[in-house]
Design a protein around this motif. Sequence first.
Motif, short mmCIF file in Angstrom:
data_model
loop_
_atom_site.label_atom_id
_atom_site.label_comp_id
_atom_site.label_asym_id
_atom_site.label_seq_id
_atom_site.Cartn_x
_atom_site.Cartn_y
_atom_site.Cartn_z
N TYR A 9 8.95 5.34 -6.52
CA TYR A 9 9.40 4.46 -5.45
C TYR A 9 8.27 4.16 -4.47
O TYR A 9 8.16 3.03 -3.98
CB TYR A 9 10.58 5.09 -4.71
N GLN A 13 7.61 0.40 -3.11
CA GLN A 13 8.31 0.16 -1.85
C GLN A 13 7.93 -1.16 -1.19
O GLN A 13 8.79 -1.92 -0.75
CB GLN A 13 8.07 1.31 -0.88
N CYS A 14 6.64 -1.46 -1.14
CA CYS A 14 6.22 -2.69 -0.46
C CYS A 14 6.67 -3.93 -1.22
O CYS A 14 7.02 -4.95 -0.61
CB CYS A 14 4.70 -2.71 -0.24
N GLY A 190 1.71 5.29 -1.25
CA GLY A 190 2.42 4.10 -0.79
C GLY A 190 1.62 3.28 0.19
O GLY A 190 1.62 2.04 0.15
#
Length: 295
Positions: A9, A13-14, A190
Motif C-alpha cells: 500500500y 498510496q499516492c 511511500g
Amino acid sequence: MIYLFTAFYAEAQCVIAHYKLKKDTAHTHFQLFENEELKIRLILTGAGNIAAACAVSGTFGEFPPGKGDFLVNIGSAAADANDPSVRDGEIFLCNKITEQTTGRTFYPDVIYRHPFAEAEIVTQAVPYRGANETQDPENGAGARLYDMEAAAVYQAGAYYFGPHQMTFLKVVTDHGVAGDGKTGQPEQIGQKIAAQEEAVCAYIDSLRRITEEAAEECGCGAKQDEEETDIRRLTEDLHASKTMEAMVRQHIRYWTLSGIDYRTVLKEMYASGKLPCRDKREGKNCFEEIRRKLL
C-alpha cells in the motif's frame, strides 16, 4: 483499462489518492482499488514472486484484458549505493528484467516516449543484501536495480499481454538489507515514491490517452481502413511472425494517435530498397530501424 500492480500500500498510496481510486471490498484474495470512469485498476500483490504471479493471474482471470489495455508495475527497488548511475529516490523505466534464480531475461518493449532513465532490474527471491551479492562481470554499463516481483509480473502478464503492453517503473528507495535485517520502512518508501507522483501519473495519463483514443477510433471507417492497409502491407513485407504483427499494429496505432508521420519513413524505406525484406531476419532488423527513426 490501465492495470497497476504494486506490492504494498505504501507504494500505491499516492496513486490511489491522485486518481481517487476506491477499494473494491468484493475481492478477498488481494486488495483491488479502481476508478471505472478513469479506466484504472490498481492491485496490491504482496511481496515476492509467488504472490505477484498469483495476483496478476487472478486479476486477468476475472478481468480479461483488451488489446488496448496496459499493465504497469510500479514499486520500490534497491540499488548498489556505490553505483554512480543511480541516485536515491530516482525513478527508472526498466528495459530489461532478469530473474536471478533461473538467469532468464525478459525485455518489455519501450515504444512510447517517456522522461525516465532506463535500467535493468534483477528479481530475487530474497531482499537485496548490498554490493557484490549478485554482481555480473559481463553486465556492462548501465544502471541495475533489484526487486522481488518484476520478473513474476512479467511472466504472468505475458499470458495476457504482449511485451509492448507492459511497463515497469521503479523508484530507488534503499541500498539493500541493513544491519538490522530490514530494508526501507514503509513510510520512507511511500515518501520517496510520492516525490515522483507527478512524473508517474503523467506517464499513466499518456497511456490512458492512447487507450481512450484507440477506443474512440475503433470502427471509424476510412481512417481505420488506412491503418489496416498499412499494417497488412508492412507485416507482409517484413515477413512478420504473429508476435511481430502485434507489435507492428501497436506501433502504428501509437504513431497515428501521437501524430507521428510514419508513412514518410516507410516511403523512404521502400525507395531505398530496404523494404520489402527478403526474410524474417532481415524484416526484424528493418523494423528496428523504423522504430529508431520514429522514437
